[in-house]
Design a protein around this motif. Structure first.
Motif, PDB file in Angstrom:
ATOM      1  N   TYR A   5       1.525  11.455   1.052  1.00  0.00           N
ATOM      2  CA  TYR A   5       1.037  12.530   1.912  1.00  0.00           C
ATOM      3  C   TYR A   5       1.403  13.900   1.353  1.00  0.00           C
ATOM      4  CZ  TYR A   5       0.737   8.521   5.031  1.00  0.00           C
ATOM      5  OH  TYR A   5       0.450   7.290   5.564  1.00  0.00           O
ATOM      6  N   SER A  28      -5.146  11.777   1.350  1.00  0.00           N
ATOM      7  CA  SER A  28      -3.908  11.513   0.626  1.00  0.00           C
ATOM      8  C   SER A  28      -4.146  10.476  -0.460  1.00  0.00           C
ATOM      9  CB  SER A  28      -2.811  11.024   1.578  1.00  0.00           C
ATOM     10  OG  SER A  28      -3.200   9.832   2.208  1.00  0.00           O
ATOM     11  N   LYS A  29      -3.307  10.514  -1.488  1.00  0.00           N
ATOM     12  CA  LYS A  29      -3.401   9.557  -2.588  1.00  0.00           C
ATOM     13  C   LYS A  29      -2.925   8.202  -2.113  1.00  0.00           C
ATOM     14  CE  LYS A  29      -1.780   8.783  -7.328  1.00  0.00           C
ATOM     15  NZ  LYS A  29      -0.928   9.309  -8.419  1.00  0.00           N
ATOM     16  N   SER A  30      -3.724   7.169  -2.341  1.00  0.00           N
ATOM     17  CA  SER A  30      -3.379   5.827  -1.871  1.00  0.00           C
ATOM     18  C   SER A  30      -3.615   4.812  -2.989  1.00  0.00           C
ATOM     19  CB  SER A  30      -4.214   5.460  -0.645  1.00  0.00           C
ATOM     20  OG  SER A  30      -3.924   4.162  -0.198  1.00  0.00           O
ATOM     21  N   SER A  32      -1.534  15.401  -0.472  1.00  0.00           N
ATOM     22  CA  SER A  32      -2.826  15.362   0.220  1.00  0.00           C
ATOM     23  C   SER A  32      -3.566  16.683   0.015  1.00  0.00           C
ATOM     24  CB  SER A  32      -2.624  15.098   1.711  1.00  0.00           C
ATOM     25  OG  SER A  32      -1.848  16.112   2.301  1.00  0.00           O
ATOM     26  N   THR A  58       0.844  -1.197   0.000  1.00  0.00           N
ATOM     27  CA  THR A  58       0.000   0.000   0.000  1.00  0.00           C
ATOM     28  C   THR A  58       0.872   1.237   0.000  1.00  0.00           C
ATOM     29  OG1 THR A  58      -1.726  -1.168   1.241  1.00  0.00           O
ATOM     30  CG2 THR A  58      -1.856   1.240   1.170  1.00  0.00           C
ATOM     31  N   TYR A  59       0.668   2.088  -0.996  1.00  0.00           N
ATOM     32  CA  TYR A  59       1.446   3.322  -1.147  1.00  0.00           C
ATOM     33  C   TYR A  59       0.556   4.510  -0.795  1.00  0.00           C
ATOM     34  CZ  TYR A  59       3.361   7.357  -3.663  1.00  0.00           C
ATOM     35  OH  TYR A  59       3.804   8.602  -4.003  1.00  0.00           O
ATOM     36  N   ASN A  60       1.029   5.372   0.105  1.00  0.00           N
ATOM     37  CA  ASN A  60       0.315   6.587   0.490  1.00  0.00           C
ATOM     38  C   ASN A  60       1.205   7.795   0.231  1.00  0.00           C
ATOM     39  OD1 ASN A  60      -2.312   5.727   1.953  1.00  0.00           O
ATOM     40  ND2 ASN A  60      -0.749   4.403   2.846  1.00  0.00           N
TER      41      ASN A  60
END
Length: 242
Positions: free
Chosen positions: A142, A157-159, A145, A138-140
């Motif tokens: 921040y 944030s993009k996940s 955001s 899983t890539y977040n």
């Protein structure tokens, strides 16, 4: 902090794998001294995080990993030689048992996956599992955001998530037959080699237990390497495995 770290935690360089710190108390003292030093800058905000979570219910459960990226800023462990903009943590039984520090300037998913640091991260995860393991990654991001409502009620944030399989490939039936042949060869030489003396039976019992334990693939791999290297080399390699 003591609850977060294993007693024997090790901090190493992501690039060279050189040991930088050993032991929980030593790590905590370095972190506290760095944060409380005169003129110390506020802790930088994380730009992105990548989490590896093992899937399935096989025992023992695989470790989990967290890769924290700070982009142009410096990580909380940048005070260490070799430390920089990235921190990779490994957790077992709800405690961190090893940390890798290094420099990964990429923050976006696209640039991260193309970086040398990503390949080093995959190598660390692969070396930490004893068999092929499927991870949910899983890539977040921040850094990108935003507040969708525009009312200051919270940011998003993009996940993104995807699956990746890492670890040693399953051993084939043909490989098992060859390893059994190697084991028989090693067994004979352990019993006939005077340098092992009365310890030969004990060594064989230990080797057999290795083959049946979770570490079996590594032991079998060593025996496989011994096959064809000569009788003396096979006996010495067996000693290394034990």
């Amino acid at each position: 902090l003591k609850m977060c770290f294993n007693d024997a935690i090790v901090v190493t360089s992501l690039e060279s794998n050189a040991t930088l710190i050993q032991g929980r108390d030593r790590l905590i003292s370095v972190l506290v001294a760095s944060a409380s030093a005169a003129g110390a800058a506020p802790m930088a905000e994380m730009a992105a995080r990548v989490v590896f979570d093992g899937k399935g219910s096989a025992a023992p459960a695989p470790p989990s990993f967290s890769l924290d990226l700070y982009g142009a800023a410096t990580s909380p462990l940048a005070c260490l030689k070799g430390g920089g903009s990235a921190v990779l943590c490994r957790a077992r039984a709800c405690q961190l048992d090893q940390i890798w520090v290094g420099n990964i300037n990429a923050v976006s998913k696209e640039k991260l996956l193309e970086s040398a640091g990503w390949q080093q991260t995959l190598a660390v995860v692969t070396a930490s599992v004893t068999m092929q393991t499927e991870f949910e990654v899983t890539y977040n991001n921040y850094a990108d955001s935003h507040d969708p409502s525009g009312l200051g009620l919270g940011s998003v944030s993009k996940s993104e998530s995807w699956d990746v399989t890492l670890g040693q490939a399953p051993i084939t039936e043909d490989e098992i037959l060859k390893m059994n042949e190697a084991f028989e060869k090693v067994s004979k030489h352990l019993c006939n080699d005077a340098k092992f003396g009365k310890a030969s039976k004990l060594l064989l019992q230990m080797l057999s237990s290795h083959l049946l334990a979770p570490t079996g693939p590594a032991a079998l791999g060593a025996i496989r390497c011994a096959l064809g290297e000569g009788d003396r080399a096979a006996a010495e390699r067996t000693q290394e495995v034990v």
